[in-house]
Design an enzyme around this catalytic site. Structure first.
Site, mmCIF file in Angstrom:
data_model
loop_
_atom_site.group_PDB
_atom_site.id
_atom_site.type_symbol
_atom_site.label_atom_id
_atom_site.label_comp_id
_atom_site.label_asym_id
_atom_site.label_seq_id
_atom_site.Cartn_x
_atom_site.Cartn_y
_atom_site.Cartn_z
ATOM 1 C CG ASP A 34 -2.103 0.865 1.101
ATOM 2 O OD1 ASP A 34 -2.334 1.398 -0.007
ATOM 3 O OD2 ASP A 34 -2.811 1.056 2.096
ATOM 4 C CG ASN A 82 -7.369 -2.621 -6.235
ATOM 5 O OD1 ASN A 82 -6.413 -3.358 -6.026
ATOM 6 N ND2 ASN A 82 -7.729 -1.695 -5.357
ATOM 7 N NE ARG A 202 -3.036 -1.854 4.340
ATOM 8 C CZ ARG A 202 -4.261 -1.932 3.882
ATOM 9 N NH1 ARG A 202 -5.059 -2.869 4.319
ATOM 10 N NH2 ARG A 202 -4.709 -1.062 2.995
ATOM 11 C CD GLU A 221 2.671 -13.225 15.678
ATOM 12 O OE1 GLU A 221 2.531 -12.072 16.143
ATOM 13 O OE2 GLU A 221 2.224 -14.247 16.232
#
Ligand code: FPP
Length: 262
Positions: A34, A82, A202, A221
Site C-alpha cells: 500500500d 480495485n 502492510r 503475525e
C-alpha cells in the site's frame, strides 16, 4: 538500464543479516503493498508512477526473501475492489502486469522462482491471462521460492467459491457433508497446497486486512509499517522480520511451538 530481475551474472546472493535467527525465519510472508499513490503524490507525479516504482520494490522484496530462505511470498497486486479505480489507472495496472511478466519471466525462471497468480483470473485481459498461464506452466516445477501474485483477488469471494465447490461436490455424491473439515475446505482455496502465511506486512500505516487472505491469515503475525510500498527496502524487510522474531507465537495455546503442518 535493464530492470530485469537478474541484472548481474552470476547473481549476488544477499547474506542473511546477523541480527536474524535463521532458525526462526517465517516460511511464508504475505504483503499488502500500500501507498503507491501517496508515494507518487508526494513527488508531484501521477499515481501510476507509484505503481511502476512499486514493481521495483516487489522485485527487491522477492529477491531478498529468496536469498534469506523464505519459502513463499504472497503479494496483493489487485483486489476485486480495485476495479472501482479510475479506468486509466486500471488499464495502466493491467498493462504493467503484462509488461513486467513478459520482461521478468526469463529471470524468474532462471532463479527457480515458482510463480502463481491467485484470484478470479477470468475477467483479466486475454493477453495477460495467456502470459499468466505460460508463466505458471513454465515455472511450476521450479524448486525455489513460491511467488504468489494475488490478482483480482478477494478473500470473501474466495471463501464463497470454496463453499460453492464443496456444495457441488456434496450434491454430486462425491463427498459427504459431514466429512468437510478445515483441510478439505482449505483445499478448495486459491492457496491450496501453500502453507498459511506466518507474517503479514502492510505498508503505508493503514491498519486493515482489506479482504486479503481472510482464512489463511488466522494466525499470522501482523507488521504494519509507515514506509510507503515503493520505499520498501532491505532495511524495512529486516525491521519486519526482527519484529516477527520478537513475537511469541501461541496459536491459541500456551507454548511457542507451531502446529504440525498439514
Ligand atoms: C496500492 O497502493 C497498490 C496497488 C493497488 C497496486 C499494487 C501493484 C503493484 C505494486 C504492481 C505489482 C506488479 C506485478 C507484476 C505483480 P495505492 O494505489 O492504494 O496507494 P495509496 O493508498 O497511496 O493511494
Amino acid at each position: 538500464m535493464s530492470r530485469a530481475l537478474a541484472t548481474t551474472n552470476p547473481k549476488t546472493i544477499q547474506a542473511l543479516p546477523s541480527q536474524l535467527d535463521p532458525a526462526r525465519m517465517p516460511a511464508h510472508v504475505a504483503v499488502i503493498m500500500d501507498g503507491n499513490g501517496r508515494w507518487a503524490k508526494r513527488r508531484g507525479l501521477p499515481r501510476v508512477m507509484g505503481h511502476r516504482e512499486g514493481v521495483e520494490a516487489l522485485k527487491r522484496c522477492l529477491r531478498l526473501c529468496s536469498d534469506w530462505g523464505i519459502g513463499a511470498l504472497t503479494a496483493y497486486a489487485f483486489s476485486t475492489e480495485n476495479w472501482n479505480r479510475p479506468g486509466e489507472e486500471v488499464s495502466f495496472l493491467m498493462t504493467l502486469f503484462e509488461r513486467v511478466l513478459a520482461r521478468e519471466l526469463e529471470a524468474l525462471d532462471q532463479e527457480q522462482v515458482r510463480i502463481r497468480f491467485l484470484g478470479d483470473l477470468e475477467p483479466l485481459p486475454s493477453g495477460l491471462r495467456q502470459l499468466i498461464s505460460d508463466a505458471t506452466a513454465r515455472t511450476a516445477a521450479n524448486s525455489g521460492i513460491h511467488f504468489n501474485v494475488c490478482t483480482n483477488y478477494g478473500g470473501r469471494a474466495e471463501l464463497v467459491h470454496a463453499a460453492r465447490r464443496l456444495a457441488e461436490r456434496v450434491a454430486q455424491g462425491e463427498i459427504d457433508a459431514a466429512s468437510i473439515d478445515e483441510q478439505t475446505f482449505a483445499a478448495e482455496l486459491h492457496t491450496a497446497g501453500e502453507r498459511d502465511p506466518d507474517l503479514l506486512i502492510r505498508t503505508s500505516g493503514e491498519q486493515r486486512i482489506s479482504n486479503f487472505l481472510l482464512w489463511q491469515l488466522a494466525y499470522a503475525e501482523l507488521h504494519i509499517t509507515d514506509v510507503l510500498w515503493p520505499d520498501f527496502d532491505q532495511q524495512a524487510l529486516l525491521a519486519a522480520l526482527l519484529d516477527y522474531q520478537g513475537r511469541q507465537r501461541r496459536f491459541g495455546g500456551v507454548d511457542t511451538l507451531p502446529p504440525i503442518p498439514t
